[in-house]
Scaffold this motif. Sequence first.
Motif, PDB file in Angstrom:
ATOM      1  N   ALA A   1      -8.314   2.685  -7.895  1.00  0.00           N
ATOM      2  CA  ALA A   1      -7.355   1.261  -7.754  1.00  0.00           C
ATOM      3  C   ALA A   1      -6.003   1.666  -7.182  1.00  0.00           C
ATOM      4  N   GLN A   2      -5.577   2.703  -7.355  1.00  0.00           N
ATOM      5  CA  GLN A   2      -4.018   2.976  -6.835  1.00  0.00           C
ATOM      6  C   GLN A   2      -4.356   3.277  -5.661  1.00  0.00           C
TER       7      GLN A   2
ATOM      8  N   ILE B   1      -6.395   1.658  -3.753  1.00  0.00           N
ATOM      9  CA  ILE B   1      -6.428   0.550  -2.701  1.00  0.00           C
ATOM     10  C   ILE B   1      -5.216  -0.368  -2.831  1.00  0.00           C
ATOM     11  N   GLN B   2      -4.326  -0.240  -3.893  1.00  0.00           N
ATOM     12  CA  GLN B   2      -3.327  -1.035  -4.044  1.00  0.00           C
ATOM     13  C   GLN B   2      -2.195  -0.441  -2.905  1.00  0.00           C
ATOM     14  N   ASN B   3      -2.143   0.793  -2.769  1.00  0.00           N
ATOM     15  CA  ASN B   3      -1.160   1.480  -1.856  1.00  0.00           C
ATOM     16  C   ASN B   3      -1.641   0.978  -0.256  1.00  0.00           C
ATOM     17  N   ARG B   4      -3.008   0.838  -0.101  1.00  0.00           N
ATOM     18  CA  ARG B   4      -3.186   0.390   1.210  1.00  0.00           C
ATOM     19  C   ARG B   4      -2.895  -0.924   1.587  1.00  0.00           C
ATOM     20  N   ILE B   5      -3.101  -1.769   0.070  1.00  0.00           N
ATOM     21  CA  ILE B   5      -2.686  -3.238   0.223  1.00  0.00           C
ATOM     22  C   ILE B   5      -1.124  -3.556   0.660  1.00  0.00           C
ATOM     23  N   LYS B   6      -0.579  -2.579  -0.086  1.00  0.00           N
ATOM     24  CA  LYS B   6       1.100  -2.779  -0.066  1.00  0.00           C
ATOM     25  C   LYS B   6       1.507  -2.081   1.237  1.00  0.00           C
TER      26      LYS B   6
ATOM     27  N   GLU C   1       0.925  -4.914   3.932  1.00  0.00           N
ATOM     28  CA  GLU C   1       2.006  -5.975   3.702  1.00  0.00           C
ATOM     29  C   GLU C   1       3.092  -5.592   3.994  1.00  0.00           C
TER      30      GLU C   1
ATOM     31  N   SER D   1      -6.203  -4.384   6.489  1.00  0.00           N
ATOM     32  CA  SER D   1      -6.795  -5.289   5.662  1.00  0.00           C
ATOM     33  C   SER D   1      -8.347  -4.989   6.081  1.00  0.00           C
TER      34      SER D   1
END
Length: 109
Positions: free
Chosen positions: A54-55, A57-62, A65, A76
């Motif tokens: 999860a971390q 994935i969140q780092n990739r999303i951040k 962005e 994305s």
Amino acid sequence: MKYDSFLYNSNTYTLAALVIGYILIQELSVNDQNAVGNWLMTIGQILDGNAAIAQAIQNRIKASENSDESNNNTSSEAIINCLKEDKKTINELKEMIKKIEKRLDELSR
């Protein structure tokens, strides 16, 4: 002590684990201690593994962005591809579990 402070105080977690561990030592046989300990470690590994994914994935999303528009689309797409691969892997694991359950049923008859 407020409930919130329990969530952020590592000493409280450590003390709680110590007390629970000593209680279980008194109440369980050595074999039961081993079984419960391994079960709890398995739960910990699952939580740790899930949190790490999860971390990531969140780092990739951040990161997507914070990057410019062209890199954003690429990042994305990469995340979507990773999620598709994860879904594929999960489906494959489900099929394996079904086969194992079927085999176990056959063996138990």
